[in-house]
Design a protein around this motif. Structure first.
Motif, PDB file in Angstrom:
ATOM      1  N   LEU A  35       0.848  -1.183   0.000  1.00 44.37           N
ATOM      2  CA  LEU A  35       0.000   0.000   0.000  1.00 44.37           C
ATOM      3  C   LEU A  35       0.886   1.235   0.000  1.00 44.37           C
ATOM      4  N   TYR A  36       0.566   2.204  -0.840  1.00 44.47           N
ATOM      5  CA  TYR A  36       1.348   3.430  -0.877  1.00 44.47           C
ATOM      6  C   TYR A  36       0.436   4.614  -1.150  1.00 44.47           C
ATOM      7  N   ASP A 396       4.000  -1.566   8.874  1.00 46.45           N
ATOM      8  CA  ASP A 396       3.821  -0.140   8.624  1.00 46.45           C
ATOM      9  C   ASP A 396       5.170   0.555   8.462  1.00 46.45           C
ATOM     10  N   GLU A 397       5.399   1.100   7.276  1.00 47.42           N
ATOM     11  CA  GLU A 397       6.577   1.914   6.966  1.00 47.42           C
ATOM     12  C   GLU A 397       7.895   1.275   7.413  1.00 47.42           C
ATOM     13  N   ALA A 428       2.671  -1.169   4.170  1.00 46.98           N
ATOM     14  CA  ALA A 428       2.327   0.222   3.862  1.00 46.98           C
ATOM     15  C   ALA A 428       3.617   1.027   3.860  1.00 46.98           C
ATOM     16  N   THR A 429       3.839   1.789   2.786  1.00 47.50           N
ATOM     17  CA  THR A 429       5.134   2.443   2.643  1.00 47.50           C
ATOM     18  C   THR A 429       5.019   3.792   1.944  1.00 47.50           C
ATOM     19  N   HIS A 430       6.037   4.626   2.177  1.00 46.20           N
ATOM     20  CA  HIS A 430       6.232   5.862   1.410  1.00 46.20           C
ATOM     21  C   HIS A 430       7.398   5.714   0.440  1.00 46.20           C
ATOM     22  N   SER A 431       8.063   4.572   0.471  1.00 49.53           N
ATOM     23  CA  SER A 431       9.342   4.433  -0.213  1.00 49.53           C
ATOM     24  C   SER A 431       9.216   3.697  -1.548  1.00 49.53           C
ATOM     25  N   PRO A 432       9.579   4.332  -2.660  1.00 51.21           N
ATOM     26  CA  PRO A 432       9.639   3.613  -3.941  1.00 51.21           C
ATOM     27  C   PRO A 432      10.661   2.488  -3.909  1.00 51.21           C
ATOM     28  N   GLN A 433      11.694   2.626  -3.059  1.00 57.72           N
ATOM     29  CA  GLN A 433      12.697   1.567  -2.972  1.00 57.72           C
ATOM     30  C   GLN A 433      12.120   0.299  -2.339  1.00 57.72           C
ATOM     31  N   ILE A 434      11.193   0.449  -1.383  1.00 53.05           N
ATOM     32  CA  ILE A 434      10.522  -0.726  -0.816  1.00 53.05           C
ATOM     33  C   ILE A 434       9.713  -1.422  -1.908  1.00 53.05           C
ATOM     34  N   ILE A 435       8.982  -0.642  -2.697  1.00 49.01           N
ATOM     35  CA  ILE A 435       8.168  -1.230  -3.773  1.00 49.01           C
ATOM     36  C   ILE A 435       9.063  -1.837  -4.849  1.00 49.01           C
ATOM     37  N   ALA A 442       1.102  -3.374  -5.998  1.00 51.23           N
ATOM     38  CA  ALA A 442       0.965  -2.184  -5.151  1.00 51.23           C
ATOM     39  C   ALA A 442      -0.396  -1.530  -5.367  1.00 51.23           C
ATOM     40  N   PHE A 443      -1.030  -1.118  -4.267  1.00 56.56           N
ATOM     41  CA  PHE A 443      -2.326  -0.434  -4.299  1.00 56.56           C
ATOM     42  C   PHE A 443      -2.118   1.011  -3.866  1.00 56.56           C
ATOM     43  N   ARG A 444      -2.561   1.916  -4.707  1.00 57.19           N
ATOM     44  CA  ARG A 444      -2.464   3.341  -4.386  1.00 57.19           C
ATOM     45  C   ARG A 444      -3.633   3.740  -3.497  1.00 57.19           C
TER      46      ARG A 444
END
Length: 453
Positions: A35-36, A396-397, A428-435, A442-444
Motif C-alpha cells: 500500500l502506498y 507499517d513503513e 504500507a510504505t512511502h518508499s519507492p525503494q521498498i516497492i 501495489a495499491f495506491r
C-alpha cells in the motif's frame, strides 16, 4: 510449507479518518500486497483497523476513525465492523471519543453471528482519575515515574472489574484464531521500550503497587528463545531415537525379506540427502547421530535394500524435529548476514544467537549492535518463528529503520520468509525503494492527483 486452509483475501475500510475509502485484494499466488500513497490519507489507520477487527479488539475499534470495515477470507467467510460515531467530527480529539461497535461474522451457509462492543467507561475512568496516559490499547504509562502497566492490572488494582464487557461469542473467537493478525508498527521499538524499559528491560512486580524493571534486552530474550527452540528439538529427537532404537530389532524381523520397488540408486540418493542434512545440522546443534554408512559398490540383495530402507525411514523420523527449524535458521542467517557489515550471525544450541567479527572471529555482544541491526534481527526472527501459519502480517513503513540497500531487499526477503513460514503480508510504505519492482502488487491509497511521497 503446507498452505493454510483459510487466508485473508481482501480488506476494505470506509471513511478512514472520516474521509477516505481504502481497499485491497491479495492474490493467492503472490501472498502479499503493498500500500502506498501521500501523507495524511490514513495508511496507518487502515492497517490498525484491519488488525483491530482481526483481533476483535473492542477498545481499538471503538476509538479508531472509520465508519465500517470488511474482511473477506478464502473460504468465503466475511468479518464486518460498523462503528456508531459522529463523522462530522472537527478535530482528532473528537475521533478519540469512544463509540459503540457492531461486529458481524458471516460464515458460509450459516446464520450471521453478532457481537456488540460498547464503551465500558474504564478508559474514561483512567483518564479522569489516574495519572496514566495510553501507550497502546493494552498498556498505560505514568509520566511521573515511568511506570508502565497493563490495563487488566489497572482493573485489578482499582477494583474496577465491573467495567469488563461481555465476552466475544465462541464461534467468532474461534474463527479469528485461525487467521491471526500481527501488526508491526512504525513506532514498534519505541512502544516496546516503553513497555519493557530502556534497552528492552522487562517489567516485574515488586513490593507495593508499583513495578520495577529487570534489565534484559529484547535481543537477549530472543537469543534465549532460539536456544530454547533448538533444545526442544534435541529433546524430541532423543525421545524419537529411544523409541525407534528400542523397537528396531523386532521391526527388522517382522519386515518382509523382499524389497518391493526398491533399488540401490534410490537408497544411495536418500543416504546422500541425509548426510547433507546431518552436515548442515551439525553446525547448529549437537545431536547424537549414527555415523553415516558407506554403501558397498556391489549390487545389493533385496533383503539388504529392505533393511537399509527401514534404517533410512528411522533416520528421517529422528531428524524430523529439526527439518523446518533448520530451514528457518538458515534463512535467518542468510538474510541477516547479507545485511551486516564485517559481522556474522550464527544460531547454535549453546548460544542461541551469536555475532562475531568476520575476520577475527571475535564475539560481539548482541546489546552492542546498532539499533538498526538489532531491529532487523528482531523483526526477521519474529517473522520466521513467531507468526502462526495462516496469519496475516501488517507492516507499517518498514523503510524508517532501513537504509536504501536494505529497503531494496526488504520485500524479496519477507517473501522468502512468508513462503517458508506460511503467512500473507501487507506493507504500507512511502518508499519507492521498498516497492522496487513490485508495482503490479501495489495499491495506491488516497486522491490520485496528490503526489506520492
Amino acid at each position: 510449507m503446507t498452505e493454510p486452509q483459510v487466508t485473508l483475501v481482501s480488506a476494505s475500510v470506509i471513511k478512514v479518518l472520516g474521509e477516505y475509502d481504502h481497499s485491497f485484494e491479495i492474490d493467492s499466488a503472490d501472498g502479499f500486497v503493498i500500500l502506498y500513497g501521500p501523507n495524511g490519507v490514513g495508511k496507518t489507520r487502515f492497517l490498525e483497523t484491519i488488525n483491530a477487527l482481526s483481533k476483535l479488539s473492542g477498545p481499538s475499534l471503538s476509538r479508531l476513525p472509520f465508519e465500517s470495515a470488511r474482511l473477506e477470507y478464502s473460504d468465503g467467510t466475511v468479518l464486518r465492523a460498523r462503528r456508531d460515531s459522529n463523522f462530522d467530527a472537527e478535530s482528532d480529539a473528537d475521533w478519540q471519543q469512544a463509540a459503540s461497535v457492531l461486529v458481524t461474522l458471516e460464515l458460509p451457509n450459516e446464520e450471521p453471528i453478532e457481537w456488540s462492543y460498547g464503551n465500558d467507561g474504564f478508559e474514561d475512568f483512567i483518564r479522569n482519575n489516574l495519572p496514566y496516559v495510553p501507550i497502546n490499547d493494552n498498556y498505560w504509562e505514568d509520566p511521573n515515574d515511568g511506570e508502565v502497566v497493563h490495563v487488566d492490572e489497572l482493573r485489578d488494582r482499582y477494583h474496577r472489574r465491573e467495567f469488563v464487557n461481555s465476552s466475544v461469542p465462541d464461534a467468532m473467537a474461534a474463527f479469528v484464531a485461525t487467521v491471526p493478525s500481527i501488526l508491526i508498527e512504525t513506532q514498534r521499538l519505541r512502544i516496546e521500550e516503553a513497555i519493557r524499559g530502556p534497552r528492552g528491560a522487562a517489567w516485574r512486580v515488586s513490593v507495593g503497587s508499583k513495578q520495577r524493571r529487570q534489565h534484559r534486552s529484547r535481543i537477549t530474550d530472543l537469543a534465549a528463545s532460539m536456544r530454547t527452540r533448538v533444545t526442544a528439538a534435541q529433546t524430541e529427537h532423543s525421545r524419537i531415537t529411544q523409541q525407534l532404537d528400542r523397537t528396531f530389532p523386532n521391526r527388522v524381523l517382522e519386515s518382509s525379506a523382499v524389497a518391493n520397488g526398491l533399488d540401490a540408486e534410490s537408497i544411495r540418493e536418500r543416504y546422500n540427502a541425509q548426510n547433507s542434512f546431518r552436515s548442515r545440522l551439525g553446525r547448529v546443534a549437537s545431536v547424537a547421530l549414527d555415523d553415516a554408512l558407506s554403501l558397498p559398490e556391489r549390487q545389493l540383495d533385496n533383503w539388504e535394500l529392505n533393511l537399509l530402507n527401514l534404517y533410512l525411514d528411522d533416520a528421517e523420523d529422528k531428524l524430523a524435529p529439526f527439518e523446518v527449524l533448520l530451514q528457518k535458521i538458515e534463512l535467518l542467517e542468510q538474510i541477516v548476514n547479507s545485511r551486516l557489515l564485517n559481522k556474522q550471525l550464527q544460531v547454535t544450541d549453546s548460544d542461541g544467537l551469536s555475532v562475531r567479527r568476520t575476520g577475527s572471529g571475535r564475539p560481539i555482544s548482541l546489546d552492542s549492535l546498532s539499533s538498526g541491526e538489532q531491529h532487523e534481527i528482531i523483526v526477521m526472527i519474529d517473522l520466521l518463528f513467531n507468526v502462526p501459519v495462516g496469519g496475516v502480517v501488517l507492516i507499517d513503513e518498514p523503510e524508517i529503520s532501513l537504509h536504501i540497500a536494505w529497503q531494496l531487499a526488504f520485500i524479496p526477503d519477507v517473501k522468502k520468509i512468508a513462503q517458508l513460514a506460511g503467512f500473507t503480508f501487507v506493507v504500507a510504505t512511502h518508499s519507492p525503494q521498498i516497492i522496487n519492482d513490485e508495482w503490479d502488487r501495489a495499491f495506491r491509497l488516497g486522491p490520485p492527483e496528490v503526489a506520492f511521497s
